[in-house]
Motif scaffolding. Sequence first.
Motif, PDB file in Angstrom:
ATOM      1  N   ALA A  83      70.024  21.589  43.705  1.00  0.00           N
ATOM      2  CA  ALA A  83      70.059  22.771  42.844  1.00  0.00           C
ATOM      3  C   ALA A  83      71.217  22.566  41.875  1.00  0.00           C
ATOM      4  N   LEU A  84      70.880  22.447  40.594  1.00  0.00           N
ATOM      5  CA  LEU A  84      71.916  22.176  39.593  1.00  0.00           C
ATOM      6  C   LEU A  84      72.545  23.468  39.089  1.00  0.00           C
ATOM      7  N   PRO A  85      73.826  23.486  38.770  1.00  0.00           N
ATOM      8  CA  PRO A  85      74.738  22.351  38.804  1.00  0.00           C
ATOM      9  C   PRO A  85      75.213  22.073  40.227  1.00  0.00           C
ATOM     10  N   THR A  86      75.601  20.841  40.444  1.00  0.00           N
ATOM     11  CA  THR A  86      76.125  20.480  41.768  1.00  0.00           C
ATOM     12  C   THR A  86      77.126  19.340  41.627  1.00  0.00           C
ATOM     13  N   GLU A  87      77.794  19.071  42.705  1.00  0.00           N
ATOM     14  CA  GLU A  87      78.785  17.993  42.740  1.00  0.00           C
ATOM     15  C   GLU A  87      78.208  16.894  43.624  1.00  0.00           C
ATOM     16  N   GLY A 104      60.334  15.634  41.017  1.00  0.00           N
ATOM     17  CA  GLY A 104      59.900  16.846  40.317  1.00  0.00           C
ATOM     18  C   GLY A 104      61.111  17.504  39.694  1.00  0.00           C
ATOM     19  N   ILE A 105      61.073  17.672  38.375  1.00  0.00           N
ATOM     20  CA  ILE A 105      62.162  18.390  37.699  1.00  0.00           C
ATOM     21  C   ILE A 105      61.637  19.793  37.414  1.00  0.00           C
ATOM     22  N   GLY A 106      62.360  20.815  37.886  1.00  0.00           N
ATOM     23  CA  GLY A 106      61.960  22.186  37.615  1.00  0.00           C
ATOM     24  C   GLY A 106      61.160  22.799  38.750  1.00  0.00           C
ATOM     25  N   GLY A 107      60.394  23.845  38.424  1.00  0.00           N
ATOM     26  CA  GLY A 107      59.652  24.596  39.437  1.00  0.00           C
ATOM     27  C   GLY A 107      60.599  25.412  40.303  1.00  0.00           C
ATOM     28  N   ASP A 108      60.099  25.854  41.459  1.00  0.00           N
ATOM     29  CA  ASP A 108      61.004  26.482  42.429  1.00  0.00           C
ATOM     30  C   ASP A 108      61.123  25.532  43.613  1.00  0.00           C
ATOM     31  N   ARG A 109      61.722  25.974  44.710  1.00  0.00           N
ATOM     32  CA  ARG A 109      61.939  25.032  45.818  1.00  0.00           C
ATOM     33  C   ARG A 109      60.616  24.450  46.320  1.00  0.00           C
ATOM     34  N   THR A 110      59.587  25.307  46.395  1.00  0.00           N
ATOM     35  CA  THR A 110      58.299  24.846  46.918  1.00  0.00           C
ATOM     36  C   THR A 110      57.531  24.022  45.899  1.00  0.00           C
ATOM     37  N   SER A 111      57.376  24.580  44.690  1.00  0.00           N
ATOM     38  CA  SER A 111      56.552  23.861  43.705  1.00  0.00           C
ATOM     39  C   SER A 111      57.275  22.611  43.200  1.00  0.00           C
ATOM     40  N   GLY A 112      58.596  22.591  43.296  1.00  0.00           N
ATOM     41  CA  GLY A 112      59.362  21.402  42.914  1.00  0.00           C
ATOM     42  C   GLY A 112      59.007  20.232  43.824  1.00  0.00           C
ATOM     43  N   ARG A 148      60.925  26.033  34.828  1.00  0.00           N
ATOM     44  CA  ARG A 148      61.724  26.691  35.857  1.00  0.00           C
ATOM     45  C   ARG A 148      61.991  28.115  35.407  1.00  0.00           C
ATOM     46  N   ILE A 149      62.649  28.908  36.231  1.00  0.00           N
ATOM     47  CA  ILE A 149      63.102  30.211  35.769  1.00  0.00           C
ATOM     48  C   ILE A 149      64.598  30.103  35.480  1.00  0.00           C
ATOM     49  N   PRO A 150      65.149  31.011  34.659  1.00  0.00           N
ATOM     50  CA  PRO A 150      66.513  30.783  34.170  1.00  0.00           C
ATOM     51  C   PRO A 150      67.556  30.515  35.252  1.00  0.00           C
ATOM     52  N   ALA A 151      67.468  31.164  36.379  1.00  0.00           N
ATOM     53  CA  ALA A 151      68.547  31.017  37.372  1.00  0.00           C
ATOM     54  C   ALA A 151      68.488  29.704  38.156  1.00  0.00           C
ATOM     55  N   SER A 152      67.310  29.083  38.230  1.00  0.00           N
ATOM     56  CA  SER A 152      67.188  27.892  39.092  1.00  0.00           C
ATOM     57  C   SER A 152      66.909  26.640  38.286  1.00  0.00           C
ATOM     58  N   PHE A 153      67.501  25.543  38.729  1.00  0.00           N
ATOM     59  CA  PHE A 153      67.217  24.240  38.127  1.00  0.00           C
ATOM     60  C   PHE A 153      67.195  23.235  39.277  1.00  0.00           C
ATOM     61  N   TYR A 154      65.997  22.941  39.761  1.00  0.00           N
ATOM     62  CA  TYR A 154      65.872  22.021  40.901  1.00  0.00           C
ATOM     63  C   TYR A 154      65.455  20.629  40.465  1.00  0.00           C
TER      64      TYR A 154
END
Length: 507
Positions: free
Chosen positions: A152-156, A194-202, A260-266
Amino acid sequence: MAAKDSLLQLITETSTNLPPDVRRAIKKAQIQEEFGSRAALALNTIVDNIVSAEEDVQPICQDTGMPTFIVHCPVGFNQIQFQRDIEEAIVEATKLGKLRPNSVDPLTGKNTGNNLGEGVPVVHFHQWERDDVEVKLILKGGGCENKNIQYALPTELPGLGRAGRDLEGVRKCILHAVYQAQGQGCSAGFIGVGIGGDRTSGYDLAKEQLFRPLDDVNPNETLAELENYIMETANRLEIGTMGFGGKVTLLGCKIGVRNRIPASFYVSVAYNCWAFRRLGVVLDPATGEIKQWLYRDYEEKLQRPENAFSTDGAIVLQAPISEEQIRSLKVGDVVLIKGEMHTGRDEIHKYLMKHDAPVNLNGGIIYHCGPVMLQDDDGTWHVKAAGPTTSSREEPYQADIIEKFGIRAVIGKGGMGQKTSDGLKKSGAVYLNAIGGAAQFYANCVKAVKGVDLIEEFGVPEAMWHLEVEGFPAIVTMDAHGNSLHKEVAEDSMVKLEDLKDPVFAS
Ligand SMILES: O=C(O)C[C@H](O)C(=O)O
Ligand code: SF4
């Protein structure tokens, strides 16, 4: 041919005969590794195994995975009946030993024995406007599935620093995904991203990428560029086949994107081992007959290597093994096992912590393996596939069990951690790495099945099988002096990962 028979054929072929694009990738890797290196030896064994599996129509790897079907059918097609056909074909394939009974109830621990069960097999239906039925199947095993990872971006990220919400961040996640798999998912591997989607669809998107032929070109230019970059760069990590170190770590990379939706970037990564078993067929909807095979538009033959696992100078190990012999072994030694060994994986390790062993294990050898077994009419068991399973799952128990029972050697793949390493040193034992996925190669080393314990309780893959083997090769990758090839490769590849920190794609 009824649909059920066509489906049985699809399952059998998928389990036993790797598609040409995968063979081609493995062949290419084989050429790149230095003659006589550990990676070359592992690849040779893999190639030998692929040839045997095809010739004998037996599972390439004993873990025949979670059967996952993607079905495209015309409007009005009877999906309920087709689901039944799939299930019947699955049961039949299991009876024939083309699939290992792999379906386990997580609450009771019971293996259903026939590969059916709540949610198993996985079947996704889609309608389309064509008038035939397309069925794609992937048999993805558990060891590589455990190496899937989602960010889940951003991350370290270790070694790479901050991964932001842009192409640069995605690039770093993918490289880290390859790094963290090390040899545990039976590298060299393939990744679907998979770039984007939610946790499942990603994750769905990531797995969908695994259905793309390896030689296609991504229609999205940015992704095509990223795929090429990853293919070139990930191999600089030099994790190599089985994590032995080597030039080839990644055999394929396919990337897809979804909003994706604005809050998530998987960024979701599905890791597939070299035993990349996926095939497909087009069926006539009226008769169920196979009209066409998918992924088979050309042929790719593999040559059985002359002496797959060069065992010149190998040390013969036969139980009961003395402490002295074990302490004389060092990382890199090739051993040939002879005589008796006992399988034991997750359930057995947990069991042995609290119970006595069903047989005397003093000086003995434990094999982390869940084989495919068939029983003939007079009750004799036969090994149909028997490669190693990922050993790291036994890390919490292994050192204690070695000490409690006086075990001298543990065979598995992917290596183990510090606790086991300390235990090997203390008790005088070694960890031997067998070639992951080489289930036919190792099944052919088994001369007799001497017996089985705990089969009622744990089912076929998790039971303790007592096997008589001959010329069973493996490499010492953790010795009784605290050395570990796995630790070394993990550290070296981390340094190489750090070298890939600087930005490549302008944001
Ligand atoms: O379950 C198995 O036999 C092996 C598994 O796929 C693994 O890679 O650990
Ligand atoms: S043992 Fe290795 S080759 Fe077999 S399914 Fe597991 S990860 Fe794949």
